[in-house]
Design an enzyme around this catalytic site. Structure first.
Site, PDB file in Angstrom:
ATOM      1  N   HIS A   1      34.475  38.741  32.684  1.00 25.04           N
ATOM      2  CA  HIS A   1      34.753  40.124  33.060  1.00 25.04           C
ATOM      3  C   HIS A   1      34.927  40.243  34.577  1.00 25.04           C
ATOM      4  CE1 HIS A   1      34.264  44.601  32.745  1.00 25.04           C
ATOM      5  NE2 HIS A   1      33.824  44.435  33.981  1.00 25.04           N
ATOM      6  N   GLU A   2      33.950  39.750  35.328  1.00 24.49           N
ATOM      7  CA  GLU A   2      34.025  39.882  36.782  1.00 24.49           C
ATOM      8  C   GLU A   2      35.150  39.042  37.375  1.00 24.49           C
ATOM      9  OE1 GLU A   2      32.458  42.134  38.421  1.00 24.49           O
ATOM     10  OE2 GLU A   2      31.222  42.756  36.720  1.00 24.49           O
TER      11      GLU A   2
ATOM     12  N   HIS B   1      38.169  41.144  37.875  1.00 24.58           N
ATOM     13  CA  HIS B   1      38.155  41.864  39.151  1.00 24.58           C
ATOM     14  C   HIS B   1      38.490  40.912  40.301  1.00 24.58           C
ATOM     15  CE1 HIS B   1      36.625  45.551  37.500  1.00 24.58           C
ATOM     16  NE2 HIS B   1      35.477  45.032  37.115  1.00 24.58           N
TER      17      HIS B   1
ATOM     18  N   GLU C   1      39.472  48.296  36.232  1.00 22.99           N
ATOM     19  CA  GLU C   1      38.695  47.952  35.041  1.00 22.99           C
ATOM     20  C   GLU C   1      39.576  47.394  33.938  1.00 22.99           C
ATOM     21  OE1 GLU C   1      35.566  47.645  34.717  1.00 22.99           O
ATOM     22  OE2 GLU C   1      35.180  48.401  36.728  1.00 22.99           O
TER      23      GLU C   1
END
Length: 498
Positions: free
Chosen positions: A262-263, A266, A292
């Protein structure tokens, strides 16, 4: 002042402003791992620096220059966009006294530290006054923004331009109409076995596996750093300096993997922004929802796929042979995608995740409109979880204290997680038409997928609004039908629904 004089003045002002912003970012990153005994001193110095940042930002001469640049028809589109975004920011903030920002920074400094302590001790009541101070200071500032709508409307718009309660209410209404019936069908189906995910997996072994995941994701030490933290998050200093954290749990082998994937979404977003934009307002996320969407796409559409686990499961089984004895790659894939209400947002499955966001959206609106106090928040939180998910936290650490967002003053951000999930499904629909996603994942060519995202989305930074990027990439505006179709098709297959 001539046009050339304006451009020179703008360049000088921007350089000072962005240097101060970078210094504040680095100080914030350092504070997460610095000795606790120096917290008060660092907080005072950061407050001084934040005050200087505001002083430069609010320089009346800078606003005059930006006003003149808006009338300069000889600017390139990128230069005009940059000046317009600074003008938008300054128009919002220039009438707010610097001492109000200093007061907010001081409240935030105390709140961040006390939140971490409160979460460790499971004590919300003693932390509540700190949170209320952040709420009060944030509301005071937003109330002075010269924008339409309520205080909360303005906060929502700050994170996702063009979005307010009316739009979010309609968006969540559409999600509920599609997700709640699906959730009921899943609850009636036989559960997917997943107990083996919660056996004891020593953290040291997980860290070793994470090195393999990091390499597969293409996250390079030359431009990024992967650390550990209480709450996984990503900070972008510039395209060549991106830092994010993950979190390990001995009783949940999947936690660190999905936090990391997930990160990394980003992180790739920040790294792929055109380096020529570094040092300006353009080198940032144009909206929280778009940001997001990149992390949710990586986590859910790539990291939770069969292909991803066909590649990585053998290494997991080799490192933890006893815990994963007789577990097949298919069984592992099904387990990490099972639907089961949980108290922790970051551990939620794809189907129940939007309900976690809906709870926060509703509570946040009440906090910002003054209908709910911080002291009453824990009780309201627990009741909302009982209503939407049928479960109640046993302690604040797994309830109202689990997220760092409010303690850091990120009001209006939570709804963008659900919005980002919908955007991710729409982007992925287009990506899967243009690329052999499964083949690339199986072939360990994950970076080819990041290159596609970089070319279509990341490199532009803030050059275009998120609605424009979504339209350019997918050929239409936001359409939650892609998200609902993704969930319906995936979980109908997983649970054998009719």
């Amino acid at each position: 002042m001539t046009g050339e004089d304006c451009r020179r003045a703008f360049a000088s002002w921007k350089q000072r402003l962005e240097a101060l912003r970078t210094a504040l970012t680095v100080m914030e990153l350092d504070d997460r791992q610095a000795p606790s005994a120096g917290t008060d001193y660092r907080s005072r110095q950061r407050s001084v620096l934040a005050g200087e940042y505001r002083r430069v930002l609010h320089d009346p001469a800078a606003f005059e220059v930006l006003e003149r640049l808006r009338e300069d028809e000889g600017l390139s589109p990128a230069y005009a966009r940059e000046a317009a975004l600074y003008h938008r920011q300054l128009s919002r903030e220039r009438l707010i006294p610097p001492e109000m920002y200093t007061a907010l920074e001081q409240a935030l400094s105390v709140s961040r530290r006390r939140w971490l302590q409160a979460k460790r001790e499971g004590d919300f009541l003693n932390y509540a006054p700190c949170l209320q101070a952040v709420i009060d200071r944030s509301r005071e500032i937003a109330s002075l923004w010269q924008e339409e709508g309520s205080v909360y409307d303005r906060m929502l718009n700050a994170h996702q331009p063009g979005w307010n309660r009316r739009r979010y209410d309609g968006f969540f209404r559409e999600l509920k109409q599609g997700i709640l019936p699906l959730l009921e069908e899943i609850r009636s189906a036989p559960p997917i076995p997943e107990a083996f995910l919660h056996r004891c997996y020593p953290v040291e072994g997980q860290r070793e596996l994470m090195e393999g995941i990091r390499s597969y994701l293409g996250f390079a030490h030359s431009w990024g750093r992967l650390g550990e933290g209480e709450h996984p998050l990503t900070s972008v200093v510039c395209a060549g300096d991106v830092r994010f954290t993950t979190k390990y749990r001995e009783r949940d082998i999947a936690q660190a993997v999905f936090s990391t994937v997930h990160e990394s979404g980003h992180a790739w977003h920040g790294h792929n922004i055109d380096p020529a934009l570094d040092g300006s307002i353009l080198a940032a996320d144009v909206s929280a929802g778009l940001c997001e969407s990149q992390s949710r796409l990586c986590e859910n559409h790539l990291g939770r796929s069969r292909a991803f686990w066909q590649v990585h499961f053998p290494a997991f089984q080799h490192r933890f042979p006893r815990q994963l004895e007789k577990v097949t790659p298919e069984a592992f894939y099904r387990a990490v995608n099972r639907v089961k209400p949980t108290l922790i947002r970051t551990e939620a499955d794809e189907v129940t995740y939007p309900l976690h966001i809906l709870i926060r959206y509703e509570l946040e609106e009440e906090l910002m409109e003054g209908r709910l106090s911080a002291l009453a928040l824990e009780e309201a939180w627990n009741e909302r979880y009982r209503t939407y998910l049928g479960i109640v936290p046993e302690n604040p650490a797994e309830g109202v204290l689990q997220d760092m967002h409010w303690s850091w003053g990120y009001f209006g951000y939570f709804p963008t997680y659900a919005l980002g999930s919908a955007m991710a499904a729409q982007f992925y629909h287009t990506m899967s038409r243009e690329l052999d996603v499964e083949g690339l994942l199986l072939g360990r060519q994950y970076t080819a997928l990041m290159d596609w995202l970089g070319e279509k989305i990341h490199r532009y930074g803030c050059l275009y609004e998120s609605d424009e990027i979504l339209q350019s990439v997918t050929g239409e505006g936001l359409n939650p039908a892609y998200y609902l179709q993704w969930l319906r098709e995936k979980y109908t297959s997983l649970y054998g629904l009719s």
